[in-house]
Design a protein around this motif. Structure first.
Motif, PDB file in Angstrom:
ATOM      1  N   SER A  72       0.840  -1.204   0.000  1.00  0.00           N
ATOM      2  CA  SER A  72       0.000   0.000   0.000  1.00  0.00           C
ATOM      3  C   SER A  72       0.879   1.260   0.000  1.00  0.00           C
ATOM      4  O   SER A  72       2.048   1.216   0.372  1.00  0.00           O
ATOM      5  CB  SER A  72      -0.912   0.021   1.226  1.00  0.00           C
ATOM      6  N   GLN A  73       0.288   2.391  -0.401  1.00  0.00           N
ATOM      7  CA  GLN A  73       1.016   3.662  -0.424  1.00  0.00           C
ATOM      8  C   GLN A  73       1.526   4.018   0.973  1.00  0.00           C
ATOM      9  O   GLN A  73       2.631   4.519   1.117  1.00  0.00           O
ATOM     10  CB  GLN A  73       0.109   4.790  -0.953  1.00  0.00           C
ATOM     11  N   GLU A  74       0.713   3.742   1.992  1.00  0.00           N
ATOM     12  CA  GLU A  74       1.105   4.061   3.368  1.00  0.00           C
ATOM     13  C   GLU A  74       2.343   3.251   3.766  1.00  0.00           C
ATOM     14  O   GLU A  74       3.267   3.777   4.380  1.00  0.00           O
ATOM     15  CB  GLU A  74      -0.035   3.769   4.352  1.00  0.00           C
ATOM     16  N   SER A  75       2.344   1.966   3.408  1.00  0.00           N
ATOM     17  CA  SER A  75       3.481   1.106   3.748  1.00  0.00           C
ATOM     18  C   SER A  75       4.734   1.521   2.985  1.00  0.00           C
ATOM     19  O   SER A  75       5.832   1.499   3.526  1.00  0.00           O
ATOM     20  CB  SER A  75       3.156  -0.350   3.454  1.00  0.00           C
ATOM     21  N   LYS A  76       4.556   1.914   1.709  1.00  0.00           N
ATOM     22  CA  LYS A  76       5.697   2.398   0.917  1.00  0.00           C
ATOM     23  C   LYS A  76       6.294   3.645   1.548  1.00  0.00           C
ATOM     24  O   LYS A  76       7.503   3.785   1.649  1.00  0.00           O
ATOM     25  CB  LYS A  76       5.270   2.700  -0.521  1.00  0.00           C
ATOM     26  N   ALA A  77       5.424   4.551   1.974  1.00  0.00           N
ATOM     27  CA  ALA A  77       5.887   5.795   2.594  1.00  0.00           C
ATOM     28  C   ALA A  77       6.624   5.509   3.901  1.00  0.00           C
ATOM     29  O   ALA A  77       7.668   6.097   4.181  1.00  0.00           O
ATOM     30  CB  ALA A  77       4.707   6.734   2.831  1.00  0.00           C
TER      31      ALA A  77
END
Length: 160
Positions: free
Chosen positions: A81-86
């Protein structure tokens, strides 16, 4: 229209020369490119302002600095997910042994380039920093043995 269309042969030559040696003086560069020093200076400044020249660096001799272990680590993450990537990006930002980190296509997710002074420090870094991250599901580690080609120069204009 690609970004290269805005560049003429003088710009491309300047970029090629600066990739080879960023310490060229403006006078040397203008002579090599066959432009007046003021024209050459204006072009270099424009190339910097437009982001073609990101920044200038010195390439250091890893061996002389005792950085003899080079490795690539290929990671599979649990959550893409974008949150995990960030969160991943933020977590690795300050890892000085890691010189590159790329998101990759395929069945794995991330590839890291690591430079370390010893196998022990590399192993510690891998286990304490990388493998201990919550989102890392698996990591394949490859020691790099014989450097057959290394360059920071990118092909400009002519692609082979």
């Amino acid at each position: 229209m690609g970004p290269m269309n805005a560049l003429d042969k003088f710009d491309l030559t300047i970029l090629r020369l600066l990739q080879q040696d960023a310490t060229f003086s403006n006078a040397q560069l203008s002579e090599l490119v066959n432009l007046s020093p003021s024209q050459c200076h204006r072009r270099v400044k424009r190339l910097e302002q437009e982001g073609y020249i990101h920044h200038y660096v010195a390439l250091l001799d890893h061996r002389k600095l005792g950085l003899t272990v080079h490795a690539v680590v290929i990671i599979k993450v649990r959550d893409v997910s974008q949150e995990s990537k960030a969160a991943f990006r933020e977590q690795i930002r300050h890892y000085r042994l890691m010189t590159e980190c790329w998101a990759i296509a395929g069945d794995k997710d991330v590839i890291l380039k690591i430079v370390a002074p010893s196998l022990e420090s590399y192993s510690d870094f891998l286990s304490e920093k990388i493998l201990s991250m919550d989102n890392v599901a698996s990591a394949e580690s490859y020691l790099l043995l014989d450097n057959m080609k290394y360059t920071t120069e990118v092909p400009i204009g002519d692609h082979d």
